[in-house]
Design an enzyme around this catalytic site. Sequence first.
Site, PDB file in Angstrom:
ATOM      1  N   THR A 197       7.571  62.047  39.201  1.00 39.95           N
ATOM      2  CA  THR A 197       8.276  62.575  38.035  1.00 39.95           C
ATOM      3  C   THR A 197       9.781  62.370  38.058  1.00 39.95           C
ATOM      4  O   THR A 197      10.493  63.104  37.404  1.00 39.95           O
ATOM      5  CB  THR A 197       7.970  64.073  37.822  1.00 39.95           C
ATOM      6  OG1 THR A 197       8.498  64.842  38.915  1.00 39.95           O
ATOM      7  CG2 THR A 197       6.508  64.342  37.706  1.00 39.95           C
ATOM      8  N   GLU A 283      15.880  66.703  28.849  1.00 39.17           N
ATOM      9  CA  GLU A 283      16.599  66.194  27.683  1.00 39.17           C
ATOM     10  C   GLU A 283      16.629  67.227  26.563  1.00 39.17           C
ATOM     11  O   GLU A 283      15.597  67.676  26.068  1.00 39.17           O
ATOM     12  CB  GLU A 283      15.953  64.894  27.210  1.00 39.17           C
ATOM     13  CG  GLU A 283      16.226  63.747  28.164  1.00 39.17           C
ATOM     14  CD  GLU A 283      15.427  62.502  27.860  1.00 39.17           C
ATOM     15  OE1 GLU A 283      15.828  61.444  28.370  1.00 39.17           O
ATOM     16  OE2 GLU A 283      14.413  62.576  27.143  1.00 39.17           O
ATOM     17  N   THR A 410      18.008  51.968  21.602  1.00 40.01           N
ATOM     18  CA  THR A 410      19.042  51.334  20.775  1.00 40.01           C
ATOM     19  C   THR A 410      20.362  52.063  20.827  1.00 40.01           C
ATOM     20  O   THR A 410      21.349  51.586  20.291  1.00 40.01           O
ATOM     21  CB  THR A 410      18.568  51.262  19.313  1.00 40.01           C
ATOM     22  OG1 THR A 410      18.214  52.577  18.869  1.00 40.01           O
ATOM     23  CG2 THR A 410      17.365  50.346  19.180  1.00 40.01           C
TER      24      THR A 410
END
Length: 410
Positions: A197, A283, A410
């Site tokens: 992980t 996150e 991106t």
Amino acid sequence: MVQGTAPYTVVPDGSITTPQGFRAGGLHCGLKKTPRHDLGAVVCEVPANAAAVYTTNLVQAAPLKVTRDSLGDGRLRAVLVNSGNANACTGKRGEEDAFQMRASFAAAAGLAAGDVAVASTGVIGEPLRMDRVLDGIAKLPAALSADRAGADAFSQAILTTDLVEKTGCVKLEIDGRTVHVAGAAKGSGMIHPNMATMLGFVTTDAAIGSEALQRLLRTTTDRTFNMITVDGDTSTNDMLVAMASGLAGNRELTEDHPQWAQFAAAFRFICETLAKAIARDGEGATKLIEVRVSGAADEAAARAVAKTIVGSSLVKSAVFGADANWGRIIAAAGRAGVPIDPDAVDIRIGDIVTLERSRPIPFDEEAALAYLKGDTIVIAVNLNMGAGEAIAWGCDLTYDYVRINAAYRT
């Protein structure tokens, strides 16, 4: 673990280079779009007994093949790591690039190629810019040092979407000698309890054989890194490497050594510290969630229930919204794939009892709201079936998680 009763002492200013024999460093070679470090290494001045565990994802990045090859004799001198590019799903070229990274760093550092492990993290499916990597590798040996600056540079070089570095160090006495255990890790997204992980690196100056170290690493991983989750996704690059220089001078540690338990406790503390730091830095996360399961039929069942609860998107969303929705917790426990008695479950959120023997208990909603607005949320579940216990760690699910991952490539 309770620090006051632990057989080790935390070294506040310690790092991955605190154990005797280790140097580390990092630099920017141009794989990341921003001028942050993206290439680093940890090097041992003597052949280190080593061990590793890897992702169970069947799609595995090229560096894992290189590291397995290097670890064939149970020894390493160095680990080379890049961030910004995972070198995963890159075919024959990716494999050749990973082996070239190993050979180039070995030549630059004066090592044998088989002494070097390789790890990568970042975007999947894009070939490495090897011109930049090789230029960085040529400069990297000069950036290595045994001081904190070198360790910090390495810790920075392994990060991707992480917001903070993840490190830890402890010391203890073994056979009258001071032994250190230290670690550094990265991980923020694509985190799920399915070995390992994240990328993690543990160093120690204890004398311990590679086979004993491998057993300890695997057992400890099952109770630490395999008990965290951020988003339910297991990466293609997950790897945890441990290196032992043996320079502390203690008698070689095995399970029969009278101080094995103390060393194992120190080793677990470092791994747990890093694992919790990864979960906290998920996150977009705003809260660390700790799920404590007791009363399970056995430890395996407790681990399954704890991991299912902490990984539930509904539980994670409720914690983000400060909603004391115990229904989501018991529902997650019921789908963990192990037997539970649906009429015997107790649930606490912090100190607030919400369920006893599967019967709702009136509680102060305002007090629950205040607690859930904190940055560390503890959920305790007693299955009242046996003596099995386990703890899992995760984080809340926020709007920012979607934002970060919607534009990751991106």
